[in-house]
Design a protein around this motif. Structure first.
Motif, PDB file in Angstrom:
ATOM      1  N   TYR A 258      14.372  16.864 -22.437  1.00 52.25           N
ATOM      2  CA  TYR A 258      13.083  16.110 -22.452  1.00 52.25           C
ATOM      3  C   TYR A 258      12.376  16.175 -20.996  1.00 52.25           C
ATOM      4  O   TYR A 258      12.668  17.053 -20.178  1.00 52.25           O
ATOM      5  N   LEU A 259      10.993  15.814 -21.186  1.00 51.63           N
ATOM      6  CA  LEU A 259      10.086  16.005 -20.207  1.00 51.63           C
ATOM      7  C   LEU A 259       9.494  14.530 -19.651  1.00 51.63           C
ATOM      8  O   LEU A 259       9.620  13.682 -20.416  1.00 51.63           O
ATOM      9  N   PRO A 260       9.216  14.415 -18.402  1.00 48.72           N
ATOM     10  CA  PRO A 260       8.958  13.295 -17.920  1.00 48.72           C
ATOM     11  C   PRO A 260       7.328  13.052 -18.496  1.00 48.72           C
ATOM     12  O   PRO A 260       6.663  13.896 -18.807  1.00 48.72           O
ATOM     13  N   VAL A 261       6.993  11.639 -18.654  1.00 45.08           N
ATOM     14  CA  VAL A 261       5.702  11.511 -19.024  1.00 45.08           C
ATOM     15  C   VAL A 261       4.862  10.635 -17.936  1.00 45.08           C
ATOM     16  O   VAL A 261       5.001   9.410 -17.788  1.00 45.08           O
ATOM     17  N   PRO A 262       4.344  11.202 -17.047  1.00 41.95           N
ATOM     18  CA  PRO A 262       3.982  10.620 -15.677  1.00 41.95           C
ATOM     19  C   PRO A 262       3.000   9.626 -16.098  1.00 41.95           C
ATOM     20  O   PRO A 262       2.920   8.401 -15.445  1.00 41.95           O
TER      21      PRO A 262
ATOM     22  N   THR B 145       8.587  18.315 -13.941  1.00 47.28           N
ATOM     23  CA  THR B 145       9.785  17.768 -13.769  1.00 47.28           C
ATOM     24  C   THR B 145      10.063  16.452 -13.247  1.00 47.28           C
ATOM     25  O   THR B 145       9.066  15.886 -12.658  1.00 47.28           O
ATOM     26  N   THR B 146      11.230  16.016 -13.479  1.00 48.84           N
ATOM     27  CA  THR B 146      11.179  14.294 -12.733  1.00 48.84           C
ATOM     28  C   THR B 146      11.638  14.399 -11.346  1.00 48.84           C
ATOM     29  O   THR B 146      12.000  15.446 -10.721  1.00 48.84           O
ATOM     30  N   LEU B 147      11.352  13.667 -10.503  1.00 52.79           N
ATOM     31  CA  LEU B 147      11.573  13.781  -9.222  1.00 52.79           C
ATOM     32  C   LEU B 147      12.754  12.844  -8.635  1.00 52.79           C
ATOM     33  O   LEU B 147      13.590  13.660  -7.920  1.00 52.79           O
ATOM     34  N   PHE B 148      13.121  12.071  -9.418  1.00 50.60           N
ATOM     35  CA  PHE B 148      14.476  11.312  -9.432  1.00 50.60           C
ATOM     36  C   PHE B 148      15.404  11.519 -10.397  1.00 50.60           C
ATOM     37  O   PHE B 148      16.525  11.706  -9.911  1.00 50.60           O
ATOM     38  N   ALA B 149      15.120  11.305 -11.707  1.00 52.27           N
ATOM     39  CA  ALA B 149      16.114  11.436 -12.656  1.00 52.27           C
ATOM     40  C   ALA B 149      16.625  12.789 -12.664  1.00 52.27           C
ATOM     41  O   ALA B 149      15.810  13.740 -12.166  1.00 52.27           O
ATOM     42  N   PRO B 150      17.778  13.031 -13.273  1.00 50.85           N
ATOM     43  CA  PRO B 150      18.195  14.261 -13.360  1.00 50.85           C
ATOM     44  C   PRO B 150      17.574  15.297 -14.165  1.00 50.85           C
ATOM     45  O   PRO B 150      17.085  14.904 -15.120  1.00 50.85           O
TER      46      PRO B 150
ATOM     47  N   ALA C 186       0.770  -1.169   0.015  1.00 53.35           N
ATOM     48  CA  ALA C 186      -0.020  -0.092  -0.054  1.00 53.35           C
ATOM     49  C   ALA C 186       0.854   1.134   0.210  1.00 53.35           C
ATOM     50  O   ALA C 186       0.433   2.157  -0.662  1.00 53.35           O
ATOM     51  N   LEU C 187       1.957   1.294   0.876  1.00 53.80           N
ATOM     52  CA  LEU C 187       2.634   2.434   0.762  1.00 53.80           C
ATOM     53  C   LEU C 187       3.632   2.515  -0.606  1.00 53.80           C
ATOM     54  O   LEU C 187       3.621   3.392  -0.925  1.00 53.80           O
ATOM     55  N   GLY C 188       3.847   1.279  -1.268  1.00 52.85           N
ATOM     56  CA  GLY C 188       4.491   1.767  -2.489  1.00 52.85           C
ATOM     57  C   GLY C 188       3.686   2.310  -3.373  1.00 52.85           C
ATOM     58  O   GLY C 188       3.842   2.971  -4.477  1.00 52.85           O
ATOM     59  N   THR C 189       2.542   1.820  -3.593  1.00 49.21           N
ATOM     60  CA  THR C 189       1.245   2.343  -4.354  1.00 49.21           C
ATOM     61  C   THR C 189       1.072   3.968  -4.293  1.00 49.21           C
ATOM     62  O   THR C 189       1.162   4.484  -5.123  1.00 49.21           O
ATOM     63  N   CYS C 190       1.078   4.163  -2.832  1.00 53.09           N
ATOM     64  CA  CYS C 190       0.982   5.669  -2.595  1.00 53.09           C
ATOM     65  C   CYS C 190       2.104   6.590  -3.122  1.00 53.09           C
ATOM     66  O   CYS C 190       2.060   7.627  -3.622  1.00 53.09           O
ATOM     67  N   GLY C 191       3.268   5.844  -2.996  1.00 52.25           N
ATOM     68  CA  GLY C 191       4.600   6.531  -3.289  1.00 52.25           C
ATOM     69  C   GLY C 191       4.499   6.679  -4.722  1.00 52.25           C
ATOM     70  O   GLY C 191       5.083   7.697  -5.283  1.00 52.25           O
ATOM     71  N   LEU C 192       4.073   5.580  -5.642  1.00 55.92           N
ATOM     72  CA  LEU C 192       4.265   5.592  -7.104  1.00 55.92           C
ATOM     73  C   LEU C 192       3.106   6.922  -7.325  1.00 55.92           C
ATOM     74  O   LEU C 192       3.557   7.442  -8.550  1.00 55.92           O
ATOM     75  N   VAL C 193       2.161   6.749  -6.673  1.00 61.06           N
ATOM     76  CA  VAL C 193       0.872   7.923  -7.357  1.00 61.06           C
ATOM     77  C   VAL C 193       1.436   9.104  -7.037  1.00 61.06           C
ATOM     78  O   VAL C 193       1.233  10.138  -7.598  1.00 61.06           O
ATOM     79  N   GLY C 194       2.040   9.486  -5.676  1.00 58.31           N
ATOM     80  CA  GLY C 194       2.573  10.649  -5.358  1.00 58.31           C
ATOM     81  C   GLY C 194       3.586  10.967  -6.306  1.00 58.31           C
ATOM     82  O   GLY C 194       3.716  12.408  -6.670  1.00 58.31           O
ATOM     83  N   LYS C 195       4.587  10.219  -6.626  1.00 56.30           N
ATOM     84  CA  LYS C 195       5.643  10.646  -7.595  1.00 56.30           C
ATOM     85  C   LYS C 195       4.953  11.038  -8.909  1.00 56.30           C
ATOM     86  O   LYS C 195       5.380  12.191  -9.578  1.00 56.30           O
ATOM     87  N   THR C 196       4.050  10.415  -9.184  1.00 55.50           N
ATOM     88  CA  THR C 196       3.445  10.420 -10.699  1.00 55.50           C
ATOM     89  C   THR C 196       2.649  12.154 -10.772  1.00 55.50           C
ATOM     90  O   THR C 196       2.725  12.861 -11.570  1.00 55.50           O
TER      91      THR C 196
ATOM     92  N   PHE D 283       3.270  14.375  -8.681  1.00 56.35           N
ATOM     93  CA  PHE D 283       4.386  15.616  -8.410  1.00 56.35           C
ATOM     94  C   PHE D 283       4.977  15.820  -9.889  1.00 56.35           C
ATOM     95  O   PHE D 283       5.095  16.952 -10.244  1.00 56.35           O
ATOM     96  N   GLU D 284       5.216  14.743 -10.653  1.00 57.51           N
ATOM     97  CA  GLU D 284       5.788  14.929 -12.079  1.00 57.51           C
ATOM     98  C   GLU D 284       4.540  15.570 -12.997  1.00 57.51           C
ATOM     99  O   GLU D 284       5.039  16.419 -13.879  1.00 57.51           O
ATOM    100  N   LEU D 285       3.443  15.375 -12.797  1.00 58.65           N
ATOM    101  CA  LEU D 285       2.365  15.715 -13.347  1.00 58.65           C
ATOM    102  C   LEU D 285       2.310  17.422 -13.195  1.00 58.65           C
ATOM    103  O   LEU D 285       1.902  18.228 -14.239  1.00 58.65           O
TER     104      LEU D 285
END
Length: 224
Positions: free
Chosen positions: A177-181, A166-171, A148-158, A160-162
């Motif tokens: 290039y632009l992220p494609v959440p 900008t990317t959250l982890f990648a440089p 559940a925490l992993g799912t929330c983290g992925l959704v949160g990352k997505t 943020f990028e949306l």
């Protein structure tokens, strides 16, 4: 003495071979960037259907915009591949195949502002989804909490990028290039679907831990 191959280890072999092929192809294209553009997905070049001479829907995943982009995606891919091949090896090729096909389709239909697509990050998200599915399948409280925490983290990352673009982890490499959440979310869902139990496996109980084992939760007993 020759090593003994068991039914448990056999599914790992094709998955490991596929992982090595993807790693080698990614590095090869990184060393020869002049060929990258021809291998990326682009609108108007066969879309996502596997037509003769139009395999960019598949090869785009091993193309990248820069070495910084490539290294980040590749390191994540290697780590997640190692984990997935340990816990659900038979579902590993399925997760990658689903993500590889669905991501370009999603970009083509729902992201009209993008004219091209590159990167392993969508497949990374698929492998992360496969890990989450494996944790959830244990039916134990701690692994399910981690899932559940992993799912929330992925959704949160997505999210943020949306919102930020900008990317959250990648440089961050503005102008390159632009992220494609949405591609990351599509890959994650593909990994989850690939990791779901099938048929009679839904009713099989988990295998007990061996005496003296320090495992705090059981791995699934159904075929992997």
């Amino acid at each position: 003495m020759r090593p003994v191959l068991t039914s448990r280890s056999l599914p790992t072999i094709p998955g490991a071979g596929l992982a090595l092929l993807i790693v080698a192809g990614t590095l090869a294209l990184g060393l020869y960037p002049a060929t990258t553009e021809a291998w990326q997905w682009q609108r108007g070049t066969g879309g996502v259907l596997p037509q003769p001479g139009h395999w960019q829907w598949l090869t785009s995943h091993i193309t990248h915009w820069s070495w910084g982009h490539l290294i980040w995606d590749l390191v994540a891919f290697i780590i997640l591949s190692f984990v997935c091949l340990r816990i659900l090896p038979s579902r590993y090729p399925l997760a990658l195949a689903l993500a590889a096909a669905l991501i370009p389709l999603e970009v083509r239909l729902l992201e009209p502002q993008f004219t091209s697509y590159r990167g392993l990050s969508g497949l990374d998200s698929a492998l992360f989804g496969l890990v989450v599915a494996a944790l959830w399948r244990t039916k134990a409280p701690l692994p399910r909490l981690l899932a559940a925490l992993g799912t929330c983290g992925l959704v949160g990352k997505t999210g943020f990028e949306l919102v930020t673009g900008t990317t959250l982890f990648a440089p961050a490499e503005p102008g390159l290039y632009l992220p494609v959440p949405s591609a990351h979310l599509t890959g994650f869902v593909a990994g989850l679907l690939a990791g779901l139990p099938m048929g009679w496996a839904l009713t099989r109980p988990p295998a007990p831990c061996a005496p003296g084992s320090r495992n705090r939760f059981h791995l699934p007993a159904w075929p992997r």
